[in-house]
Write a protein that holds these residues in place. Structure first.
Motif, PDB file in Angstrom:
ATOM      1  N   VAL A 217      -5.673 -12.094 -56.239  1.00 10.44           N
ATOM      2  CA  VAL A 217      -5.900 -13.328 -55.488  1.00 10.44           C
ATOM      3  C   VAL A 217      -4.579 -13.994 -55.124  1.00 10.44           C
ATOM      4  O   VAL A 217      -4.388 -14.457 -53.991  1.00 10.44           O
ATOM      5  N   VAL A 218      -3.657 -14.043 -56.074  1.00 14.36           N
ATOM      6  CA  VAL A 218      -2.345 -14.646 -55.806  1.00 14.36           C
ATOM      7  C   VAL A 218      -1.632 -13.875 -54.703  1.00 14.36           C
ATOM      8  O   VAL A 218      -1.023 -14.462 -53.798  1.00 14.36           O
ATOM      9  N   ALA A 219      -1.725 -12.544 -54.749  1.00 16.61           N
ATOM     10  CA  ALA A 219      -1.079 -11.733 -53.711  1.00 16.61           C
ATOM     11  C   ALA A 219      -1.699 -11.997 -52.344  1.00 16.61           C
ATOM     12  O   ALA A 219      -1.000 -12.016 -51.330  1.00 16.61           O
ATOM     13  N   ALA A 220      -3.017 -12.249 -52.321  1.00 17.66           N
ATOM     14  CA  ALA A 220      -3.701 -12.491 -51.054  1.00 17.66           C
ATOM     15  C   ALA A 220      -3.455 -13.900 -50.536  1.00 17.66           C
ATOM     16  O   ALA A 220      -3.308 -14.118 -49.330  1.00 17.66           O
ATOM     17  N   ARG A 221      -3.402 -14.878 -51.435  1.00 18.48           N
ATOM     18  CA  ARG A 221      -3.265 -16.280 -51.036  1.00 18.48           C
ATOM     19  C   ARG A 221      -1.822 -16.749 -50.971  1.00 18.48           C
ATOM     20  O   ARG A 221      -1.510 -17.714 -50.290  1.00 18.48           O
ATOM     21  N   GLY A 222      -0.966 -16.124 -51.761  1.00 16.57           N
ATOM     22  CA  GLY A 222       0.414 -16.578 -51.864  1.00 16.57           C
ATOM     23  C   GLY A 222       0.658 -17.416 -53.096  1.00 16.57           C
ATOM     24  O   GLY A 222       1.756 -17.436 -53.633  1.00 16.57           O
ATOM     25  N   SER A 223      -0.397 -18.135 -53.564  1.00 14.53           N
ATOM     26  CA  SER A 223      -0.283 -18.935 -54.781  1.00 14.53           C
ATOM     27  C   SER A 223      -1.686 -19.303 -55.244  1.00 14.53           C
ATOM     28  O   SER A 223      -2.652 -19.214 -54.487  1.00 14.53           O
ATOM     29  N   LEU A 224      -1.789 -19.741 -56.501  1.00 11.41           N
ATOM     30  CA  LEU A 224      -3.070 -20.179 -57.054  1.00 11.41           C
ATOM     31  C   LEU A 224      -2.791 -21.078 -58.244  1.00 11.41           C
ATOM     32  O   LEU A 224      -2.257 -20.625 -59.257  1.00 11.41           O
ATOM     33  N   ASP A 225      -3.127 -22.366 -58.111  1.00  7.15           N
ATOM     34  CA  ASP A 225      -2.925 -23.323 -59.200  1.00  7.15           C
ATOM     35  C   ASP A 225      -4.237 -23.444 -59.975  1.00  7.15           C
ATOM     36  O   ASP A 225      -4.940 -24.450 -59.891  1.00  7.15           O
ATOM     37  N   ALA A 226      -4.573 -22.390 -60.715  1.00  9.91           N
ATOM     38  CA  ALA A 226      -5.836 -22.376 -61.443  1.00  9.91           C
ATOM     39  C   ALA A 226      -5.864 -23.433 -62.545  1.00  9.91           C
ATOM     40  O   ALA A 226      -6.923 -23.987 -62.851  1.00  9.91           O
ATOM     41  N   GLY A 227      -4.709 -23.720 -63.141  1.00 14.25           N
ATOM     42  CA  GLY A 227      -4.672 -24.720 -64.214  1.00 14.25           C
ATOM     43  C   GLY A 227      -5.138 -26.072 -63.737  1.00 14.25           C
ATOM     44  O   GLY A 227      -5.889 -26.765 -64.428  1.00 14.25           O
ATOM     45  N   ALA A 228      -4.722 -26.474 -62.530  1.00 13.36           N
ATOM     46  CA  ALA A 228      -5.138 -27.769 -61.995  1.00 13.36           C
ATOM     47  C   ALA A 228      -6.637 -27.786 -61.718  1.00 13.36           C
ATOM     48  O   ALA A 228      -7.316 -28.792 -61.948  1.00 13.36           O
ATOM     49  N   VAL A 229      -7.161 -26.670 -61.232  1.00 15.25           N
ATOM     50  CA  VAL A 229      -8.595 -26.598 -60.948  1.00 15.25           C
ATOM     51  C   VAL A 229      -9.399 -26.718 -62.231  1.00 15.25           C
ATOM     52  O   VAL A 229     -10.390 -27.452 -62.301  1.00 15.25           O
ATOM     53  N   LEU A 230      -8.982 -26.008 -63.274  1.00 14.30           N
ATOM     54  CA  LEU A 230      -9.693 -26.072 -64.551  1.00 14.30           C
ATOM     55  C   LEU A 230      -9.584 -27.450 -65.181  1.00 14.30           C
ATOM     56  O   LEU A 230     -10.532 -27.937 -65.826  1.00 14.30           O
ATOM     57  N   ALA A 231      -8.444 -28.110 -65.015  1.00 13.15           N
ATOM     58  CA  ALA A 231      -8.275 -29.452 -65.591  1.00 13.15           C
ATOM     59  C   ALA A 231      -9.208 -30.458 -64.924  1.00 13.15           C
ATOM     60  O   ALA A 231      -9.718 -31.377 -65.569  1.00 13.15           O
ATOM     61  N   ASP A 232      -9.441 -30.278 -63.616  1.00 10.94           N
ATOM     62  CA  ASP A 232     -10.318 -31.195 -62.874  1.00 10.94           C
ATOM     63  C   ASP A 232     -11.736 -30.627 -62.858  1.00 10.94           C
ATOM     64  O   ASP A 232     -12.291 -30.318 -61.815  1.00 10.94           O
ATOM     65  N   SER A 233     -12.318 -30.474 -64.038  1.00  4.84           N
ATOM     66  CA  SER A 233     -13.640 -29.886 -64.181  1.00  4.84           C
ATOM     67  C   SER A 233     -14.336 -30.523 -65.373  1.00  4.84           C
ATOM     68  O   SER A 233     -13.709 -31.258 -66.147  1.00  4.84           O
ATOM     69  N   ARG A 234     -15.620 -30.251 -65.533  1.00 11.92           N
ATOM     70  CA  ARG A 234     -16.376 -30.831 -66.638  1.00 11.92           C
ATOM     71  C   ARG A 234     -17.374 -29.824 -67.194  1.00 11.92           C
ATOM     72  O   ARG A 234     -17.975 -29.047 -66.441  1.00 11.92           O
ATOM     73  N   ALA A 235     -17.552 -29.860 -68.503  1.00 13.27           N
ATOM     74  CA  ALA A 235     -18.653 -29.178 -69.166  1.00 13.27           C
ATOM     75  C   ALA A 235     -19.709 -30.228 -69.466  1.00 13.27           C
ATOM     76  O   ALA A 235     -19.400 -31.290 -70.020  1.00 13.27           O
ATOM     77  N   ILE A 236     -20.965 -29.952 -69.113  1.00 13.02           N
ATOM     78  CA  ILE A 236     -22.005 -30.977 -69.115  1.00 13.02           C
ATOM     79  C   ILE A 236     -23.250 -30.455 -69.816  1.00 13.02           C
ATOM     80  O   ILE A 236     -23.746 -29.362 -69.512  1.00 13.02           O
ATOM     81  N   ASP A 237     -23.763 -31.247 -70.746  1.00  9.73           N
ATOM     82  CA  ASP A 237     -25.025 -30.976 -71.435  1.00  9.73           C
ATOM     83  C   ASP A 237     -26.166 -31.406 -70.516  1.00  9.73           C
ATOM     84  O   ASP A 237     -26.255 -32.567 -70.111  1.00  9.73           O
ATOM     85  N   LEU A 238     -27.067 -30.479 -70.188  1.00  8.87           N
ATOM     86  CA  LEU A 238     -28.166 -30.759 -69.267  1.00  8.87           C
ATOM     87  C   LEU A 238     -29.494 -30.949 -69.985  1.00  8.87           C
ATOM     88  O   LEU A 238     -30.527 -31.133 -69.343  1.00  8.87           O
TER      89      LEU A 238
END
Length: 441
Positions: A217-238
């Motif tokens: 994916v990084v080779a295709a996109r040039g970069s990937l800030d996966a850490g920022a995406v994971l930080a801006d996420s939530r685990a939720i009890d449904l």
């Protein structure tokens, strides 16, 4: 303390005894106390496009016929002739007005009624001609069809609880209704079924286990800030053991190869039309990612440009079978569909760059459980001490295990306390948004 779950809120620490993954007695309890008493997924209504279409499925160890009768009504029958028990349908799918047992020729309609039996006069005029048997309950939500073998179970909407909202998010991605595509992924894993439940919404393993995929994916996109995406996420009890690992707006597509400008423009145009119907805030959530488990064994994942429906079938304490389908918007253009399918198949399925990694990881776990006498517990503590929990934490797995423990042992553990969800994660679905509400988001 439960013999299977150590839920220490003081340290804090959460552990699961590995006997829960290996003990045949635990497996037998699961069949009786969980799978015989839950709502279980059998299929999606769009798999049965025409009257008299049918699919054969195994649910909770039982062979079932998932069908649409001649009048268009969804039906579920036990795949067994009431005469001597032979299977009626021995093909995985088809279309037939009548289902005829090859053993003695008894024949039934897709509505479950007997239509003929050879030598009918030999049974006498008062003999009760039996129809097909079905599960105790059958119901559906947004096209997802569930069965239960428990006559006393709560209704399906009550059982689904907060999972309904996330089924809505997935189902609203099309203006004409989502549909299951032709083709099925079928594979097996020599590991306990609960390991794949955990894995299905575990964000912690992504970067280490799927390193080769993300290098691509990084080779295709040039970069990937996966850490920022994971930080801006939530685990939720449904509720009721269901949980979701949900990502913020845009996270659903960032983990795949970028779309062409034309395909991206078509996708954004559809989202804009959906905003006019459901409001900006709902569509922002829709444009995120979600890995959801509906307790006990249904997984719905909206990630890498495709929606996976995954059914996990326990066969023995150390063996499971997995069936998966793709849910997709049928109203998209051919080029967008091609690029989405390319992303989807690159990541998912037994031939993808991710699923084989997961199978290998889980099978090594199961093999290592041979040493459970020396290393008795698995740790699932990540994020317990934090005010908010992200998808890379393990709150979602703890939610599953607390419900599992309650059903297996009768011990009810208190819910875990974290800060309330921000407004983004609580934005409601609007049926018909006004211009003012769209502008306000």
């Amino acid at each position: 303390m439960s013999q299977y779950v150590d839920d220490d809120r003081t340290m804090p620490r959460f552990r699961v005894n590995r006997r829960a993954m290996t003990d045949p007695e635990v497996f037998e309890k699961e069949k009786e106390l969980i799978f015989n008493r839950s709502w279980l997924y059998i299929g999606h209504e769009t798999e049965l496009k025409k009257p008299n279409d049918f699919r054969t499925r195994n649910v909770a160890g039982r062979p079932l016929i998932f069908a649409r009768d001649a009048k268009g009504q969804i039906r579920v029958w036990i795949n067994s002739c009431p005469h001597r028990g032979a299977m009626l349908c021995r093909q995985p799918s088809g279309n037939a007005r009548f289902m005829t047992c090859f053993y003695h020729g008894w024949s039934f309609s897709t509505a479950g009624d007997m239509v003929s039996m050879p030598g009918d006069a030999s049974y006498g005029p008062d003999f009760e001609r039996p129809g097909l048997a079905g599960p105790a309950k059958v119901d559906s939500y947004r096209g997802f069809v569930f069965v239960s073998f428990d006559h006393d179970i709560v209704d399906l909407p009550t059982y689904l609880a907060g999972a309904k909202e996330y089924i809505d998010l997935v189902s609203d991605m099309s203006e004409v209704g989502m549909e299951v595509l032709e083709g099925t992924h079928e594979y097996s894993c020599r590991a306990n079924w609960k390991l794949l439940v955990e894995n299905s919404y575990d964000g912690y393993h992504a970067m280490s286990t799927h390193q080769r995929y993300f290098e691509m994916v990084v080779a295709a996109r040039g970069s990937l800030d996966a850490g920022a995406v994971l930080a801006d996420s939530r685990a939720i009890d449904l509720g009721n053991g269901h949980a979701v690992a949900a990502g913020s707006a845009g996270s659903g597509s960032i983990f795949g190869r970028a779309l062409s400008p034309e395909a991206e423009a078509e996708r954004e145009a559809r989202f804009e039309r959906l905003r006019a119907k459901h409001g900006n805030a709902w569509v922002d959530r829709l444009n995120g990612s979600r890995n959801m488990v509906i307790f006990p064994n249904l997984v719905i994942i909206d990630l890498v440009m495709g929606v996976v429906i995954r059914k996990i079938d326990p066969i023995s304490p150390d063996y499971m079978e997995v069936t998966a389908w793709e849910l997709a918007p049928p109203d998209e253009g051919e080029e967008l569909k091609r690029q989405r399918l390319d992303n989807f198949l690159t990541f998912w399925g037994p031939g993808g760059l991710a699923s084989p990694d997961d199978v290998e990881a889980l099978e090594t776990c199961q093999r290592a459980y041979a040493s459970a006498g020396e290393l008795e517990w698995s740790d699932i503590s990540r994020g317990m001490h934090k005010p908010t929990v992200a998808t890379s934490d393990e709150f979602q797995m703890r939610t599953f295990w607390r419900r599992w423990n309650q059903l297996i042992t009768g011990e009810e553990l208190p819910p875990e306390e974290h800060e309330p969800l921000p407004e983004f994660w609580r934005a409601p679905r609007l049926e018909l948004a006004t211009e003012e509400s769209v502008a306000a988001g």
